[in-house]
Design an enzyme around this catalytic site. Sequence first.
Site, PDB file in Angstrom:
ATOM      1  N   SER A 243      -7.009  -2.411   2.615  1.00 20.35           N
ATOM      2  CA  SER A 243      -6.064  -1.890   3.597  1.00 20.35           C
ATOM      3  C   SER A 243      -4.903  -2.864   3.715  1.00 20.35           C
ATOM      4  CB  SER A 243      -6.755  -1.732   4.955  1.00 20.35           C
ATOM      5  OG  SER A 243      -6.968  -3.024   5.504  1.00 20.35           O
ATOM      6  N   LYS A 244      -3.963  -2.519   4.580  1.00 18.69           N
ATOM      7  CA  LYS A 244      -2.768  -3.347   4.749  1.00 18.69           C
ATOM      8  C   LYS A 244      -3.106  -4.797   5.095  1.00 18.69           C
ATOM      9  CE  LYS A 244       0.808  -0.013   5.641  1.00 18.69           C
ATOM     10  NZ  LYS A 244       0.502   1.135   6.511  1.00 18.69           N
ATOM     11  N   ARG A 245      -4.254  -4.992   5.722  1.00 22.18           N
ATOM     12  CA  ARG A 245      -4.650  -6.352   6.068  1.00 22.18           C
ATOM     13  C   ARG A 245      -4.737  -7.253   4.835  1.00 22.18           C
ATOM     14  NH1 ARG A 245      -9.695  -6.902   7.515  1.00 22.18           N
ATOM     15  NH2 ARG A 245     -10.220  -4.788   6.856  1.00 22.18           N
TER      16      ARG A 245
END
Length: 472
Positions: A243-245
């Site tokens: 994910s964007k993390r």
Amino acid sequence: MNKNNKIRVRFAPSPTGHLHIGGARTALFNYLFARHNNGVFILRIEDTDRSRSTEEYIEAIIEGMKWLKLDWDEGPYRQTDRFDIYRSYVERLLNEGKAYRCYCTPEELEQRRQEALAQGKTPKYDGRCRNITEPMPADKPSAIRFKMPQEGRTVVNDLIKGVVEFENSQLEDLIIMRSDGTPTYNFVVVVDDIDMEITHIIRGDDHLNNTPKQIHIYKAFGWDPPAFGHLPMILGADKTRLSKRHGATSVMAYKDMGYLPDALVNYLVRLGWSYGDQEVFTREELIKYFSLENIGKSAAVFNPEKLLWLNSQYIIKEDAKNLAEMVIPFLIKEGIISEGQKLDMEWLSKAVNSLKERVRTLVELANSLKYYILEYVEIDPRAKEKFLKPENIKYLSELKELLSGLSDFTAREIEKVFHAFAEKHGIKLGAIAQPVRVAITGGTASPGLFEVLEIVGKEKVLKRLAKVIEGG
Ligand code: GLU
């Protein structure tokens, strides 16, 4: 198989976001599978969820596909253009008694759901409208539900996961058309896959639970379900879903960061697929070697370092002329040249060629090109302190005079001047080369100095030396 005996696959993104790493890998595997088998690759935009789909995302997905050169043969089809087709398929099921009208209101359904939850049960539609016999008012709102079998098991013989079984008692009578007349996701996917004669469905394993439902809809239409291959997830380094993390996930962000599309494609294909120990593949090799059998069962881990390494390999392999073209937008973005500024492309290719092995992205390349392109360079203070001491400045003045007398400003001639100079003063070449490097490039690391001086060119070399000599 369809009448032409051709393999037909599709990439079916929902335009609720940009093309991301996972979607691009799904698209790539479908593309390679089609090309390997001389089949057809279809692009289908699944935009029935109007509240979340946007034109902008459709364009962004297409832009991403084009950038990766995943060219499709049919489409892009858009599900919102196909509502008449879905309606006619719904009619068919109604007429054949395989679907029925459900008059339960959203409030009633919600209340029953809450009751089930309160009793610790998994909520499931109880099928109460299945057997309504009395006529209902024509204007009473109704959704249409598909009659799911409630007994037995559904076996999915997945090309990647192997045999996966589902209890039919877990399946509920699926709404295939809402009371407002819009068809639902699991239904339109099947209708499209039938209508487009899809033979293999290669998609993310987040769709595995939809598969038994979809299989029953195929069967209701008397259609043999296609073969399914569900791709394992992509995880971040911490083993949670990517994910964007974990950094950029949008494909076009990688373009902006200076990755080459072929490098990203090469990276994506190895997220799950392998061919012996080989890491770097040409597009032709990928098409030739690709098979679903070589896709692993376990989740793949996204490794940005490896992607960076692959990108550096692709930069080394790429023709300097092409790289010179590719780096222009980055030179503009980094503020090194202005928009519309013309550079001598042959000269730029030479500069690029000297740097190819030293950079990993086009952004790095643009920044390294700075000392070729700009009039003056900013000198790293630490390098200045170490290498531009007064005794070195004296050498630089003398060397500058010698260089200004050089009519043939080529690496070969420049080298001769340096050697003669070192010999005359009884010093090592490095003792003069490093101060010059600092004066010309601003730092202590660069490609071969004589090559750099030739490419920077006589005029700028003399100007920069003069500035350093003057104490600038
Ligand atoms: N539209 C779905 C998605 O974007 C894909 C559906 C499918 O491949 O069957 O996840």
